[in-house]
Enzyme design. Structure first.
Site, PDB file in Angstrom:
ATOM      1  CG  HIS A  21      -7.203 -26.850  19.737  1.00 50.48           C
ATOM      2  ND1 HIS A  21      -5.835 -26.794  19.879  1.00 50.48           N
ATOM      3  CD2 HIS A  21      -7.431 -27.184  18.436  1.00 50.48           C
ATOM      4  CE1 HIS A  21      -5.264 -27.070  18.715  1.00 50.48           C
ATOM      5  NE2 HIS A  21      -6.207 -27.319  17.826  1.00 50.48           N
ATOM      6  CD  GLU A  22     -10.807 -27.715  16.763  1.00 49.81           C
ATOM      7  OE1 GLU A  22     -10.711 -26.975  15.763  1.00 49.81           O
ATOM      8  OE2 GLU A  22     -10.059 -28.686  16.950  1.00 49.81           O
ATOM      9  CG  HIS A  25      -7.993 -23.646  14.805  1.00 47.50           C
ATOM     10  ND1 HIS A  25      -6.693 -23.330  14.513  1.00 47.50           N
ATOM     11  CD2 HIS A  25      -7.965 -24.914  15.325  1.00 47.50           C
ATOM     12  CE1 HIS A  25      -5.905 -24.342  14.839  1.00 47.50           C
ATOM     13  NE2 HIS A  25      -6.655 -25.309  15.345  1.00 47.50           N
TER      14      HIS A  25
END
Length: 454
Positions: A21-22, A25
């Protein structure tokens, strides 16, 4: 040992999902040349840190692993040097900011697609969609289903395994739509059955929805011989052993294992008398089945597992495998359907059609992680795909502090022509934090209740 497996499976699941997920980003931020100051797995005090890359990004593992974050250069977070203004997050166009924020949830969806694709290509061993004897007074019995019938299609959609049957019927049950089953029996006679799902109770999704419809997987008749005694169970306390054959209970003859299960479940907390054959000995054992709640009913359990012939079980299994292109289409479809189903369930919780008791917290997720890991790599990968989708959907909800909350601000900015005011964002963050803390507290409360209820 089970606790260690559960803990490891939970930690690995958190690590994989949070990193992916990170990293979504991080990757898009770097693509747009936004300076990343910190990439953190977890919150709070750091356990490990290092600096890497041309921007000397700080990579951190923190003490609370229930999440993570990517900190970018931003004038809202602190002073920014004039020569680096163009690399600040807040100086990017609104479309770039949307892309960077949306990249996290999208990464979770992509991970789920990859996992499902790998499972579909590699092949998953699943139970054949063969129906056991329906429970009396249930929807399945009313439809005319009989033991041994194989479900070929549901509403014209082909079914290759029991898992597919379960997923399709769950979708239809939530919408209270009828299910038209095309089935074939052991004598190769083709017929159709219709399940009336209009009265399906949306409560209790932590139990098996198919069991509440009266649908059970067909299993071969198993002799009433104990294969394993669960440690700490009633059976162990009263001296039952692996290899014991139960011939009767309270004088009633036991022919197959299902007879024993039915008799024990019907006597929660009541003393029963078992006639047991152990080698050449005939024993009489008195015990009291432990009362446990299942599907809203109180049933008895003694903690004994039957001895099952592995060869007999092989005939009930099938390997579901697809070509790479077909597998990709199915992975995309499964990810989409699961995402939509999650949103529908959340919507039904909000309007009161589904109880908030179905909300699960970290304890329940850890339990499922441990159970799936013990079932094998395929089950664990499927669990990771499901949780990855859930994480993606959760983060897209328009709640301040979540990615969806930031995306909501940016959509308002597009229509308004200017960024949302600092005051509005501050109030939103307070509201979002309060809501998230409430949801977390409620989820943990549900976890504790499940533990206390067994």
């Amino acid at each position: 040992m089970n606790f260690v497996i559960t803990l490891l499976a939970f930690v690995v699941a958190l690590a994989v999902l949070i990193v992916i997920h990170e990293f979504g980003h991080f990757l898009i931020a770097r693509l747009f040349k936004v300076k990343v100051l910190r990439f953190s797995i977890g919150f709070g005090r750091s356990l490990w840190r290092t600096r890497l890359g041309p921007d000397q990004t700080e990579w951190v593992i923190a003490v609370l692993p229930l999440g993570g974050y990517v900190k970018m250069l931003d004038e809202h977070e602190g002073p920014v040097a004039e020569e680096e203004m163009h690399r600040a997050f807040n100086r990017q166009s609104v479309w770039r900011r949307i892309a960077i924020v949306a990249a996290g949830p999208i990464a979770n969806f992509l991970l789920a697609i990859v996992f499902y694709w790998a499972l579909f290509v590699g092949g998953v061993q699943e139970a054949k969609p063969v129906v056991g004897a329906p429970d009396a007074g249930t929807v399945a019995e009313a439809s005319g289903l009989t033991r041994g019938e194989t479900i070929l299609k549901i509403n014209e959609e082909s079914m290759a395994s029991w898992q597919q049957v379960r997923w399709r019927l769950l979708q239809l049950a939530v919408e209270k739509q009828p299910a038209r089953l095309e089935v074939i029996d052991a004598k190769h006679r083709l017929t159709w059955r219709t399940l009336d799902l209009s009265g399906f109770d949306l409560e209790g999704f932590d139990s098996d929805p198919l069991a509440r419809l009266g649908l059970r997987l067909n299993r071969p008749d198993v002799a009433p011989v104990i294969g394993k005694v669960v440690p700490g169970s009633v059976a162990e306390a009263e001296g039952l052993r692996a290899g014991d054959r139960i011939s009767s209970i309270d004088g009633r003859r036991i022919r197959v294992w299902e007879d024993l299960v039915a008799a024990v479940q019907a006597r929660p907390g009541a003393t029963v008398r078992l006639s047991v054959a152990r080698g050449t000995e005939e024993l009489e054992i008195h015990l009291r089945p432990r009362a446990e709640r299942q599907n809203g009913q109180l049933i008895g359990r003694i903690g004994a597992v039957p001895h099952i012939d592995p060869e007999a079980m092989k005939s009930l299994l099938t390997t579901v495998r697809y070509p790479p292109v077909t597998a990709l289409a199915m992975a995309l479809e499964r990810t989409w359907e699961t995402s939509v189903f999650s949103l529908k369930m959340l919507g039904k919780m909000i309007i009161g059609q589904v109880s908030w008791k179905n909300l699960s917290g970290p304890v329940t997720i850890a339990d499922y992680a441990g159970q799936s890991a013990q079932l094998g790599i395929g089950a664990y990968v499927a669990f990771l795909a499901l949780i990855s989708i859930s994480l993606g959907v959760l983060n897209l909800l328009p709640i301040p502090l979540l990615d969806g909350g930031h995306l909501l601000y940016y959509v308002v900015e597009i229509f308004k022509g200017s960024p949302v005011s600092e005051r509005t964002m501050e109030l939103g963050q307070r509201l979002g934090l309060t809501l998230l803390l409430f949801l977390m507290a409620f989820a943990i409360y549900n976890d504790v209740n499940r533990l206390l209820a067994g």
